[in-house]
Design a protein around this motif. Sequence first.
Motif, PDB file in Angstrom:
ATOM      1  N   THR A  32      73.628 -27.140  43.794  1.00  9.55           N
ATOM      2  CA  THR A  32      72.479 -27.047  45.027  1.00  9.55           C
ATOM      3  C   THR A  32      72.132 -25.750  45.296  1.00  9.55           C
ATOM      4  O   THR A  32      71.392 -25.128  46.039  1.00  9.55           O
TER       5      THR A  32
ATOM      6  N   TYR B 147      86.037 -33.934  47.939  1.00 13.84           N
ATOM      7  CA  TYR B 147      84.584 -34.624  47.673  1.00 13.84           C
ATOM      8  C   TYR B 147      83.743 -33.778  48.695  1.00 13.84           C
ATOM      9  O   TYR B 147      83.991 -34.048  49.908  1.00 13.84           O
ATOM     10  N   ILE B 148      82.816 -33.737  48.359  1.00  9.34           N
ATOM     11  CA  ILE B 148      81.829 -33.374  49.528  1.00  9.34           C
ATOM     12  C   ILE B 148      80.345 -34.229  49.299  1.00  9.34           C
ATOM     13  O   ILE B 148      79.892 -33.854  47.973  1.00  9.34           O
TER      14      ILE B 148
ATOM     15  N   PHE C 283      73.877 -23.410  46.612  1.00 14.56           N
ATOM     16  CA  PHE C 283      74.479 -22.814  47.716  1.00 14.56           C
ATOM     17  C   PHE C 283      75.308 -21.662  47.217  1.00 14.56           C
ATOM     18  O   PHE C 283      75.168 -20.591  48.121  1.00 14.56           O
TER      19      PHE C 283
ATOM     20  N   TRP D 139      87.974 -36.214  51.866  1.00  9.19           N
ATOM     21  CA  TRP D 139      86.929 -36.140  51.656  1.00  9.19           C
ATOM     22  C   TRP D 139      85.768 -35.995  52.801  1.00  9.19           C
ATOM     23  O   TRP D 139      85.896 -36.305  54.060  1.00  9.19           O
TER      24      TRP D 139
ATOM     25  N   SER E 239      76.315 -34.830  50.691  1.00 10.64           N
ATOM     26  CA  SER E 239      75.027 -34.123  51.127  1.00 10.64           C
ATOM     27  C   SER E 239      75.079 -33.946  52.439  1.00 10.64           C
ATOM     28  O   SER E 239      74.769 -32.957  53.169  1.00 10.64           O
ATOM     29  N   SER E 240      75.977 -35.004  53.219  1.00 10.80           N
ATOM     30  CA  SER E 240      76.040 -34.795  54.533  1.00 10.80           C
ATOM     31  C   SER E 240      76.859 -33.488  54.892  1.00 10.80           C
ATOM     32  O   SER E 240      76.862 -32.843  55.905  1.00 10.80           O
TER      33      SER E 240
ATOM     34  N   VAL F 163      79.234 -28.830  43.007  1.00  5.67           N
ATOM     35  CA  VAL F 163      78.138 -29.368  43.781  1.00  5.67           C
ATOM     36  C   VAL F 163      77.369 -28.093  44.425  1.00  5.67           C
ATOM     37  O   VAL F 163      76.189 -28.020  44.556  1.00  5.67           O
TER      38      VAL F 163
ATOM     39  N   LEU G 207      77.165 -31.113  53.141  1.00 11.87           N
ATOM     40  CA  LEU G 207      76.474 -29.966  52.735  1.00 11.87           C
ATOM     41  C   LEU G 207      75.822 -29.407  53.939  1.00 11.87           C
ATOM     42  O   LEU G 207      75.621 -28.069  54.326  1.00 11.87           O
ATOM     43  N   ARG G 208      75.159 -30.437  54.626  1.00  9.15           N
ATOM     44  CA  ARG G 208      74.295 -30.007  55.574  1.00  9.15           C
ATOM     45  C   ARG G 208      75.172 -29.486  56.703  1.00  9.15           C
ATOM     46  O   ARG G 208      74.827 -28.508  57.393  1.00  9.15           O
TER      47      ARG G 208
ATOM     48  N   ASP H  98      82.384 -37.018  53.785  1.00  3.29           N
ATOM     49  CA  ASP H  98      81.110 -37.606  53.493  1.00  3.29           C
ATOM     50  C   ASP H  98      80.446 -37.914  54.763  1.00  3.29           C
ATOM     51  O   ASP H  98      80.631 -37.391  55.489  1.00  3.29           O
ATOM     52  N   THR H  99      79.572 -39.026  54.745  1.00  7.31           N
ATOM     53  CA  THR H  99      78.654 -39.600  55.572  1.00  7.31           C
ATOM     54  C   THR H  99      79.427 -39.704  57.099  1.00  7.31           C
ATOM     55  O   THR H  99      79.061 -39.358  57.902  1.00  7.31           O
TER      56      THR H  99
ATOM     57  N   VAL I  66      75.730 -25.798  55.922  1.00  6.99           N
ATOM     58  CA  VAL I  66      74.551 -24.984  56.210  1.00  6.99           C
ATOM     59  C   VAL I  66      74.461 -24.704  57.621  1.00  6.99           C
ATOM     60  O   VAL I  66      74.133 -23.607  58.132  1.00  6.99           O
TER      61      VAL I  66
END
Lengths: 538, 102
Positions: free
Chosen positions: B89, B50-51, B91, B19, B53-54, B85, B56-57, B21-22, B60
């Motif tokens: 978004t 799982y990914i 991406f 995962w 938004s953190s 995802v 994804l950040r 995640d945050t 990027v």
Amino acid sequence: MEINDREGSGSRLRDASMGRKLTVVFISCVVGFGILVCLAGYWRNYHKEQKENQTYLLRCARLASEIFLQSDVEELVSDNSRRLYLQCKKEMDHIQTDMELKYVYTYIPEEDGKSYTLVMVSGKIQEDRWKQGQVMDETVPPEVMDVYEGRKESCFRISRNRYGYMASMFCPVYDSDGDIQAVTGAALERGAIVSGFFREIAWVSVLILAGCLVFFFLLRYFSFQYVIRPVTELSEHMEHFVKDREEGRSFNQIEIRSRDEIGQMTAVFNRMAGDLEYYVKKTADMAAAAEKERTEMEAARRIQKASLPEGNDPWKEDARFRLYAGMQPARQVGGDFYDYFRVSEDSLATVIGDVSGKGITAALFMMRAMTLIRGCMLEGKELSQVLEQVNNELCDRNTEGMFVTVFVGILNLETGRYRYAGAGHQPPYVCREEFEALQLDPGLPLGLFEEEEYACAEADLRQGESIFLYTDGVTEAMNEEKELWGEARMKELLNLHKDSDCEEIARAISSAVAQFAKEAKQSDDITMLVLKYSKEFI
Amino acid sequence: MTITTKTEGTTATIYVEGWLDTQSSPDLGKEVEGISEARALVLDFEKLEYISSSGLREVVAAYKKMKARGGTFSVVNVGSEVMDVFRLTGFDKKLEICPAER
């Protein structure tokens, strides 16, 4: 005992007095030691004494038996040689008195050992029964018979009978030819020996015990002086320390008086108490700081929440639509937001967004994004332009690399036309026959890449049709098994409630999510906006 | 989450499992930070489940970093759920993202 119970609170502590324990141990040791010494002395002296007595008695018995060396004992028994008898008797009496014996006597045992014939007796005794030539019907002890018959040179006996409690030694009486003609016994009163011996032992014991007692008191004094008192003092100080802590006084270092273990203990305690005080203070400060931070976070959350419009039907008088929006924040200040406002009399703007990350940074970024979007939309710009402009603004000075996914839509309340655009956000669900995802050009989230272009789309809503805007907090709600709630469940539930009003739909979703998550902690904000279009609401 | 990095020549490949995640995303950020020599960075998401938004950040950020250096960046072996995802978004249109072959 030594320790005065000055304070009631300390009594439990002092009940376990080391002094008392030590005293008990000391006394036990001293008494035990004394008894042991006495017993050892007794045992040793008893045997020594016994041996000395035996030697002494043997000498006496030998001396007495030598009286008859030149005589025929058989003759002495008869009256024939009276002169010789008296001469021998005189010598025997001398021996008896000089050697302080109880009795000295000579007799001739019978062959069978069941009786004997007395030859001579010296000592205080009933003369009529004990006289020369008297045959006594008393059994001769076997060991005396051994002496008489030449198997032993002497024998020692301790006897208690009608003549008293005696220690006797027997020796054979030889004639001039060296044959045994009788036995001679020399007896001491045993009682006198024993009592004398015990008197001596008693004196020694008393002396030893007295010595032990003196030793005990010295030991006790020194142990109290150098061990127990300092320990007690230290324990009192410790108690005060606890009390001082409770009452908020600061701790006074304990004076160190010695360099022994107790001194070291005191030093360690001083250091520990200092450390403890320091850490308690530090913890309190930290707790205060955390509390302050928490309060500030709370305030931030309140401000954030207050910046979102009120959730329930703000324009009830307008019959053309119904709207409900709500956000359930996760524990921290989060990054979800929604917004709605009238752009003009006939057009209603709806916005939903999700900032990456959590905490203050996300909240600040969210505020900025929300304000920019609202501003641009109120200027009446085309939605694609709104997203492009806000994106460029957010990219500028975006040091943290934050981004926000956004969905914006404007409903024309007269025609039912819904124009919308998305920036990396989940497509909302629109209800026609059934709820289904709105066709949406994804578009990149805002704040990542400058000069991105966004596309606009539109859909026509008919009577009673609704739109459901949400953030991934809904579909990605997790249960304890880390399972996601998912879009399929959401879609099913939406269809189940498609005829309900806006608030009912939102509440159904949120309670289903809560039921799914059960004990699992809510990890993300859950945000929804439901808009129903109709011309017939009253 | 488990992160493994392999470097072959000028290409560094980061394998991410579990995962993103945050909580775990900053670890990926640090891992990318550690790669300073490579001309090409590949994120292998074969075992990523799982990914957030953190996450994804961080992706990027890694992309921007490589771009700023004139290098190349790609995400490969992306499973269908994570790919959704990326599609959602947008991406997948901006970054070089290859879904896993079925």
